[in-house]
Design a protein around this motif. Structure first.
Motif, PDB file in Angstrom:
ATOM      1  N   GLY A 101     -38.645 118.734 -59.326  1.00 35.00           N
ATOM      2  CA  GLY A 101     -38.660 117.950 -60.782  1.00 35.00           C
ATOM      3  C   GLY A 101     -38.801 116.545 -60.756  1.00 35.00           C
ATOM      4  N   ILE A 102     -38.681 116.022 -61.901  1.00 34.29           N
ATOM      5  CA  ILE A 102     -38.809 114.249 -61.999  1.00 34.29           C
ATOM      6  C   ILE A 102     -37.537 113.814 -62.752  1.00 34.29           C
ATOM      7  CG2 ILE A 102     -40.010 112.406 -62.884  1.00 34.29           C
ATOM      8  CD1 ILE A 102     -42.441 114.423 -62.617  1.00 34.29           C
ATOM      9  N   PRO A 103     -36.778 113.011 -62.220  1.00 36.00           N
ATOM     10  CA  PRO A 103     -35.641 112.382 -62.971  1.00 36.00           C
ATOM     11  C   PRO A 103     -36.082 111.647 -64.032  1.00 36.00           C
ATOM     12  CG  PRO A 103     -35.694 111.711 -60.512  1.00 36.00           C
ATOM     13  CD  PRO A 103     -36.986 112.313 -60.840  1.00 36.00           C
ATOM     14  N   GLY A 104     -35.120 111.462 -64.863  1.00 33.44           N
ATOM     15  CA  GLY A 104     -35.421 110.691 -66.261  1.00 33.44           C
ATOM     16  C   GLY A 104     -33.971 110.522 -66.916  1.00 33.44           C
ATOM     17  N   ALA A 105     -34.047 109.623 -67.944  1.00 34.12           N
ATOM     18  CA  ALA A 105     -32.982 109.050 -68.594  1.00 34.12           C
ATOM     19  C   ALA A 105     -31.999 110.090 -68.887  1.00 34.12           C
ATOM     20  CB  ALA A 105     -33.185 108.012 -69.575  1.00 34.12           C
ATOM     21  N   GLY A 136     -38.573 117.038 -74.433  1.00 35.10           N
ATOM     22  CA  GLY A 136     -39.758 116.724 -75.255  1.00 35.10           C
ATOM     23  C   GLY A 136     -41.194 116.670 -74.415  1.00 35.10           C
ATOM     24  N   PRO A 137     -41.590 115.641 -74.055  1.00 35.04           N
ATOM     25  CA  PRO A 137     -42.865 115.689 -73.293  1.00 35.04           C
ATOM     26  C   PRO A 137     -42.696 116.237 -71.940  1.00 35.04           C
ATOM     27  CG  PRO A 137     -41.971 113.314 -73.576  1.00 35.04           C
ATOM     28  CD  PRO A 137     -41.595 114.313 -74.475  1.00 35.04           C
ATOM     29  N   GLY A 138     -41.582 116.080 -71.523  1.00 35.14           N
ATOM     30  CA  GLY A 138     -41.417 116.756 -70.219  1.00 35.14           C
ATOM     31  C   GLY A 138     -41.413 118.262 -70.314  1.00 35.14           C
ATOM     32  N   GLN A 153     -35.558 109.859 -82.220  1.00 33.93           N
ATOM     33  CA  GLN A 153     -34.986 109.609 -81.048  1.00 33.93           C
ATOM     34  C   GLN A 153     -36.069 109.989 -79.835  1.00 33.93           C
ATOM     35  OE1 GLN A 153     -31.621 108.292 -80.851  1.00 33.93           O
ATOM     36  NE2 GLN A 153     -32.239 108.028 -82.821  1.00 33.93           N
ATOM     37  N   LEU A 154     -35.796 109.111 -78.855  1.00 33.23           N
ATOM     38  CA  LEU A 154     -36.560 109.167 -77.549  1.00 33.23           C
ATOM     39  C   LEU A 154     -36.813 110.849 -76.981  1.00 33.23           C
ATOM     40  CD1 LEU A 154     -38.017 107.930 -74.898  1.00 33.23           C
ATOM     41  CD2 LEU A 154     -35.621 107.717 -73.909  1.00 33.23           C
ATOM     42  N   HIS A 155     -37.885 111.182 -77.069  1.00 29.49           N
ATOM     43  CA  HIS A 155     -38.327 112.528 -76.244  1.00 29.49           C
ATOM     44  C   HIS A 155     -37.828 113.746 -77.540  1.00 29.49           C
ATOM     45  CE1 HIS A 155     -39.503 110.493 -72.939  1.00 29.49           C
ATOM     46  NE2 HIS A 155     -38.279 110.788 -71.928  1.00 29.49           N
ATOM     47  N   GLU A 156     -37.470 113.299 -78.901  1.00 24.12           N
ATOM     48  CA  GLU A 156     -37.260 114.204 -79.614  1.00 24.12           C
ATOM     49  C   GLU A 156     -38.188 115.127 -79.991  1.00 24.12           C
ATOM     50  OE1 GLU A 156     -35.160 114.408 -84.179  1.00 24.12           O
ATOM     51  OE2 GLU A 156     -35.639 112.371 -83.107  1.00 24.12           O
ATOM     52  N   LEU A 157     -37.957 116.261 -80.025  1.00 24.90           N
ATOM     53  CA  LEU A 157     -38.902 117.470 -80.562  1.00 24.90           C
ATOM     54  C   LEU A 157     -37.994 118.177 -81.986  1.00 24.90           C
ATOM     55  CD1 LEU A 157     -39.989 119.795 -77.684  1.00 24.90           C
ATOM     56  CD2 LEU A 157     -41.389 117.896 -79.152  1.00 24.90           C
TER      57      LEU A 157
END
Length: 541
Positions: free
Chosen positions: A25-29, A78-80, A116-120
């Motif tokens: 994986g990749i870490p994120g906020a 979201g994008p991830g 909101q950030l990364h919202e779907l």
């Protein structure tokens, strides 16, 4: 006073309890509190960070597809999630238990469309559309129950991918530590003795039975071979079924040879298979054909209704059927099968240069090594021309046929099998989908040998446009880097092979290095013979 833990810590404890030892994986906020919990897990869980979310998900897919165990990955919402969605589609199509662990926006804002950030609009519904099961954890007290239920659903019956999300604020929320339950698989359906007796009676009157195996039969190798020997019924397979009965077993028919035998088959026994070859690719059924199916998924009996459906795990159903026909005495037909295989090989030997290179790879790859195909001229040809000797050793993408899955998937296969040789075979087009993961291979010392067959084209598209659209090509020609220089720029030992013999020699050296290796094989654009006449043969008269 009871000890407290966060939702992230509860999820991590659940992963460990379920035997999940690796997460890609990749870490994120949104995921920081979960990422921090993974850090605390120490050597109980290995975290392999990647350069793209799709890479992480395909590595989890390779881990799962080659083991039958859960392959887990984590990405931001979201994008991830969307970037990793192609791999979830692949896992769904290929029945692989891939687990996506992601977040969501703050719990009180879900569904409100605030931007909101990364919202779907509805991430949970999106994930449910491409997985077997997906759930949300709303509070740390739910974590153990939700995770156990998710794992149980993923591994029960027909395996498949799952996803779990937690809102951003919930990951770090603390509550009293909970007991972590281990999800129990639903027991396999009991074999119905009346159905077995009816199947045995149907088979007793058959002169030319055939057995078709798919990925659902991966754990029933010995039972299937024993049944086939009793019935003198040849076993064949397409993609995910390759290696369940080894290619060099006297009872096995390469599927090109099996198509010739198909002319006279009177009973088809499908075991853990969608019967894709017979009903979607061969497109021709022998007169009076009767169909018996053994499958753990009862919906398969509706999708393609057999004359006799046995809902059971492949191993259980096959063993019961073998017991029921144990008194059979049939004439040995293995010489006939050998002749059919030899005749088929002589015909498809003209599929060059693919055959020459695939033979070189097979000679260099140990018998227990893994071969990861790709959507390419080599990959398509390998489906009928690359011998496989054990289940799960030929790693494919199932019916999704996702371009670009191969190299990333191979990295996950190697992580799961560090002591086995793993070779990835890609075209230049597919390889460039995941080229950034060369960095992951170096950083985490994942010793995959990646072979890139460079014909400067999306080869299948180019052929179709030339043949069907009078040479009106659009978007099929590719400008590529120098792959050897590219590999070296990542710190990877890189080679170029210009003939099958040279490739074999380089492969033997590469496999002995036990480090990531890149091999470029230049191929003249448009020079490959089409493999499709052997995959979609003309109907029998």
């Amino acid at each position: 006073m009871s000890r407290k833990e966060t939702t992230g810590q509860a999820i991590t404890r659940s992963l460990v309890a379920h035997g999940i030892d690796t997460i890609f994986g990749i870490p994120g906020a949104h995921m920081y509190d979960f990422n921090d919990a993974l850090y605390d897990a120490g050597d109980k869980i290995r975290f392999i960070h990647t350069r793209h979310e799709q890479g992480a998900a395909y590595m989890a897919y390779g881990y799962a597809k080659s083991t039958g165990r859960i392959g887990a990955y984590t990405v931001v919402p979201g994008p991830g999630v969307l970037n990793s969605g192609a791999a979830l589609c692949t896992a769904y199509g290929a029945n692989a238990p891939v687990l996506c662990i992601t977040g969501n926006i703050m719990s009180h804002l879900i569904g409100r469309g605030r931007g909101q950030l990364h919202e779907l609009p509805d991430q949970l519904a999106t994930m449910r559309g491409i997985t077997k099961t997906a759930e949300r954890i709303n509070h740390p007290s739910e974590a153990g129950t939700v995770m156990a239920g998710l794992v149980a659903k993923m591994l029960s019956g027909r395996q498949g991918p799952g996803a779990v999300e937690a809102p951003w604020d919930v990951f770090g929320q603390s509550a009293p530590e909970i007991d972590v339950r281990v999800g129990a698989r639903v027991p396999h359906p009991a074999v119905n003795p009346n159905q077995i007796a009816a199947a045995a009676a149907l088979i007793s009157g058959a002169s030319n039975p055939m057995i078709m195996v798919g990925g659902g039969a991966a754990d029933a190798s010995a039972e299937i071979a024993a049944l086939a020997e009793l019935l003198q019924a040849p076993v064949t397979s397409h993609r995910s079924g390759k290696g369940i009965v080894p290619d060099d077993h006297p009872i096995y028919l390469n599927f090109v040879a099996a198509y010739e035998y198909w002319k006279k088959v009177d009973v088809l026994i499908g075991i853990g298979s969608r019967l894709e070859l017979q009903f979607m690719r061969w497109k021709w059924l022998p007169k009076g054909l009767k169909i018996i199916r053994i499958d753990v998924d009862p919906t398969e009996m509706v999708r393609l209704k057999p004359d006799l459906g046995i809902v059971a795990a492949a191993r259980d159903g096959t063993q019961a059927l073998a017991d029921a026909v144990a008194g059979s005495r049939r004439e040995d037909r293995t010489r006939e099968f050998a002749e059919l295989n030899d005749e088929a090989k002589s015909r498809f030997s003209a599929v060059q240069p693919q055959l020459g290179y695939l033979q070189a790879i097979r000679e260099a790859l140990p018998r227990d090594g893994f071969f990861v195909e790709e959507i390419s001229q080599m990959g398509f040809t390998a489906r009928f021309a690359f011998p496989v000797y054990g289940p799960r050793q030929y790693v494919t993408c199932g019916y999704q046929d996702n371009l670009g899955f191969g190299f990333n998937t191979a990295l996950g296969v190697k992580v799961a099998h560090p002591d086995k040789a793993v070779i990835s075979v890609s075209g230049d087009g597919g390889f460039m989908f995941g080229v950034q993961e060369l960095a992951t291979a170096v950083q985490h010392k994942i010793a995959v040998v990646a072979i890139v067959f460079n014909n400067s084209a999306y080869g299948n598209v180019l052929r179709d446009q030339k043949q069907t659209y009078k040479g009106r090509t659009l978007g099929s020609d590719l400008t590529n880097p120098d792959f050897v220089a590219l590999g070296e720029s990542f710190g990877i030992r890189s080679f170029r092979a210009t003939s099958p013999e040279e490739l074999k020699n380089i492969l033997e050296t590469a496999l002995a290095l036990d480090e990531p290796v890149l091999i470029e094989v230049p191929v003249e654009k448009g020079s490959e013979a089409s493999p499709w006449p052997f995959i979609h043969p003309a109907p029998h008269e």
